[in-house]
Enzyme design. Structure first.
Site, mmCIF file in Angstrom:
data_model
loop_
_atom_site.group_PDB
_atom_site.id
_atom_site.type_symbol
_atom_site.label_atom_id
_atom_site.label_comp_id
_atom_site.label_asym_id
_atom_site.label_seq_id
_atom_site.Cartn_x
_atom_site.Cartn_y
_atom_site.Cartn_z
ATOM 1 N N GLY A 25 0.843 -1.201 0.000
ATOM 2 C CA GLY A 25 0.000 0.000 0.000
ATOM 3 C C GLY A 25 0.871 1.241 0.000
ATOM 4 O O GLY A 25 0.555 2.258 0.609
ATOM 5 N N GLN A 29 -1.381 7.953 1.037
ATOM 6 C CA GLN A 29 -0.889 9.196 1.652
ATOM 7 C C GLN A 29 0.315 8.930 2.557
ATOM 8 O O GLN A 29 1.354 9.564 2.434
ATOM 9 C CB GLN A 29 -2.017 9.828 2.491
ATOM 10 C CG GLN A 29 -1.603 11.119 3.194
ATOM 11 C CD GLN A 29 -2.552 11.572 4.280
ATOM 12 O OE1 GLN A 29 -3.340 10.777 4.805
ATOM 13 N NE2 GLN A 29 -2.466 12.828 4.655
ATOM 14 N N LEU A 30 0.178 7.964 3.479
ATOM 15 C CA LEU A 30 1.298 7.654 4.388
ATOM 16 C C LEU A 30 2.381 6.870 3.668
ATOM 17 O O LEU A 30 3.577 7.142 3.801
ATOM 18 C CB LEU A 30 0.769 6.860 5.584
ATOM 19 C CG LEU A 30 1.822 6.292 6.541
ATOM 20 C CD1 LEU A 30 2.632 7.400 7.191
ATOM 21 C CD2 LEU A 30 1.143 5.414 7.592
ATOM 22 N N ILE A 70 -2.980 -7.117 -1.975
ATOM 23 C CA ILE A 70 -2.735 -7.886 -0.748
ATOM 24 C C ILE A 70 -3.740 -9.021 -0.585
ATOM 25 O O ILE A 70 -3.523 -9.966 0.173
ATOM 26 C CB ILE A 70 -2.736 -6.968 0.498
ATOM 27 C CG1 ILE A 70 -2.273 -7.718 1.759
ATOM 28 C CG2 ILE A 70 -4.121 -6.356 0.714
ATOM 29 C CD1 ILE A 70 -0.900 -8.331 1.685
ATOM 30 N N TYR A 160 -14.623 0.612 9.093
ATOM 31 C CA TYR A 160 -13.187 0.889 9.210
ATOM 32 C C TYR A 160 -12.722 0.730 10.663
ATOM 33 O O TYR A 160 -11.762 0.024 10.950
ATOM 34 C CB TYR A 160 -12.926 2.312 8.734
ATOM 35 C CG TYR A 160 -11.551 2.862 8.934
ATOM 36 C CD1 TYR A 160 -11.327 3.920 9.813
ATOM 37 C CD2 TYR A 160 -10.465 2.362 8.226
ATOM 38 C CE1 TYR A 160 -10.077 4.463 9.978
ATOM 39 C CE2 TYR A 160 -9.195 2.906 8.391
ATOM 40 C CZ TYR A 160 -9.012 3.958 9.260
ATOM 41 O OH TYR A 160 -7.753 4.494 9.436
ATOM 42 N N LYS A 164 -10.300 -2.079 12.389
ATOM 43 C CA LYS A 164 -9.062 -1.701 13.082
ATOM 44 C C LYS A 164 -9.039 -2.324 14.487
ATOM 45 O O LYS A 164 -8.024 -2.839 14.935
ATOM 46 C CB LYS A 164 -8.931 -0.177 13.170
ATOM 47 C CG LYS A 164 -8.610 0.481 11.829
ATOM 48 C CD LYS A 164 -7.319 -0.077 11.232
ATOM 49 C CE LYS A 164 -6.954 0.544 9.905
ATOM 50 N NZ LYS A 164 -5.746 -0.078 9.307
HETATM 51 C C1 VAH Z 1 -9.715 8.505 8.250
HETATM 52 N N1 VAH Z 1 -7.517 9.508 7.970
HETATM 53 O O1 VAH Z 1 -10.167 9.650 8.254
HETATM 54 C C2 VAH Z 1 -8.216 8.345 8.531
HETATM 55 C C3 VAH Z 1 -7.924 8.264 10.008
HETATM 56 C C4 VAH Z 1 -8.444 9.091 12.333
HETATM 57 C C5 VAH Z 1 -8.766 9.189 10.865
HETATM 58 O O2 VAH Z 1 -8.005 6.968 10.458
HETATM 59 O O3 VAH Z 1 -10.371 7.513 8.023
#
Ligand code: VAH
Length: 337
Positions: A25, A29-30, A70, A160, A164
């Protein structure tokens, strides 16, 4: 920034320069900035960048690049066999806003992608350390919002955030059960000038700087007073490299560390920009991302990262704003004449 000399474990860093690192990945951005930073430490040919599609960012015009989805486990194994990376940074995931538009695929990518790498690290005897990012999105509406503790209520309401939180617990499980050296940080919103964010709820905090230097106006999808934890990219890179270069015994938390830099709302970053560009203004029209932001904490307690491996951010809102505007101007962003 020279990450070799800035790394507190610099002798370890120099020793590691003989290693090969894989970034999955890498074009995000990162990943774009992390690939550049890692190549500054390990050498360009020792850092393999991979993603589903190669970006046209200058970072990827030199150095090894592999097309990798992946979710393609055999391809991942082939790349691991070919390059024998002892460290893997796994950044491929759908972020909060995009994930809410395609929840099934987001869960598959965020979870199966992590499992493919954790299984390979456990079974192939090649990878020694795995870095993967968690997020403050792993917290939810019943989490303490101010000074959110390392351990507390975690009831994420987005796919998301759920992925996580689940990923954190699985990473810890692979460490406890099979000794896979997993390391992770709960990133705040990341802000940088070298690469575009991709589908997050904090993306406005990057776009606002571009708008300040082009149209002079920002139309914000969050309302004033929506305070969120944020981190400037140089600090995010420092934290990521520091935790990966820290001796294993200093990494005492194997789910994911709280990490903090600053916290602000849209009206505060607007005011910080107005100190440089008085004519700049923002308008506010909350959209579906407001509900996501409202479910997240505002100020994070990252004392465990500070205690365990010496974390300390360098940038606050004013210092970041000056640096962002200077660098974007240097790159040619100018207010329309
Ligand atoms: C998002 N940039 O906005 C990410 C991040 C805390 C936010 O995990 O989904």
């Amino acid at each position: 920034m020279n990450f070799v000399n800035s790394c507190p474990f610099v002798n370890l860093c120099r020793e590691m320069q003989k290693e090969t690192v894989l970034v999955i990945g890498a074009c995000g951005q990162l990943g774009t900035e992390l690939t550049e930073a890692l190549r500054g430490i390990y050498g360009e040919n020792h850092v393999v960048a991979s993603d589903v599609k190669k970006s046209d960012n200058d970072v990827f015009q030199t150095g090894p690049f592999e097309v990798l989805d992946i979710l393609d486990k055999p391809k991942l194994q082939e790349i691991l066999e070919q390059y024998k990376p002892t460290q893997v940074y796994h950044l491929a995931a759908l972020l909060s806003a995009t994930a809410e538009k395609m929840p099934e695929f987001a869960w598959k990518l965020n979870m199966d992608g992590l499992f493919h790498l954790l299984d390979a690290a456990r079974d192939m005897g090649i990878v020694k350390k795995v870095y993967w990012p968690s997020s403050i999105a792993a917290f939810g509406p019943n989490t303490t919002r101010i000074n959110t503790p390392q351990y507390g209520a975690m009831d994420p309401t987005t796919v998301y955030g759920i992925s996580k939180l689940a990923g954190e617990l699985y990473a810890q499980y692979y460490f406890n059960r099979w000794g896979v050296d997993t390391r992770s940080l709960r990133y705040p919103g990341l802000i940088g000038y070298k690469s575009a964010p991709g589908g997050g709820t904090t993306d406005y905090a990057v776009a606002i700087y571009h708008d300040a230097l082009t149209t002079g106006k920002h139309h914000c999808f969050l309302k004033p007073g929506t305070v969120l934890p944020m981190l400037y990219m140089p600090d995010a890179l420092k934290a990521t490299l520091d935790i990966m270069h820290a001796p294993a015994e200093k990494v005492k938390i194997r789910t994911s560390y709280n990490l903090a830099g600053m916290s602000f709302g849209p009206e505060e970053i607007t005011a910080a920009i107005q100190k440089h560009i008085p004519s700049f203004s923002s308008t506010y029209e909350p959209d579906y991302r407001q509900a996501i932001a409202d479910s997240w904490p505002a100020v994070i307690d990252d004392s465990r990262a500070r205690e365990d491996w010496g974390w300390k951010p360098d940038y606050d809102l004013d210092r970041m704003t000056a640096d962002m505007l200077d660098n974007l101007r240097r790159m040619g962003f100018r207010i329309d004449s």
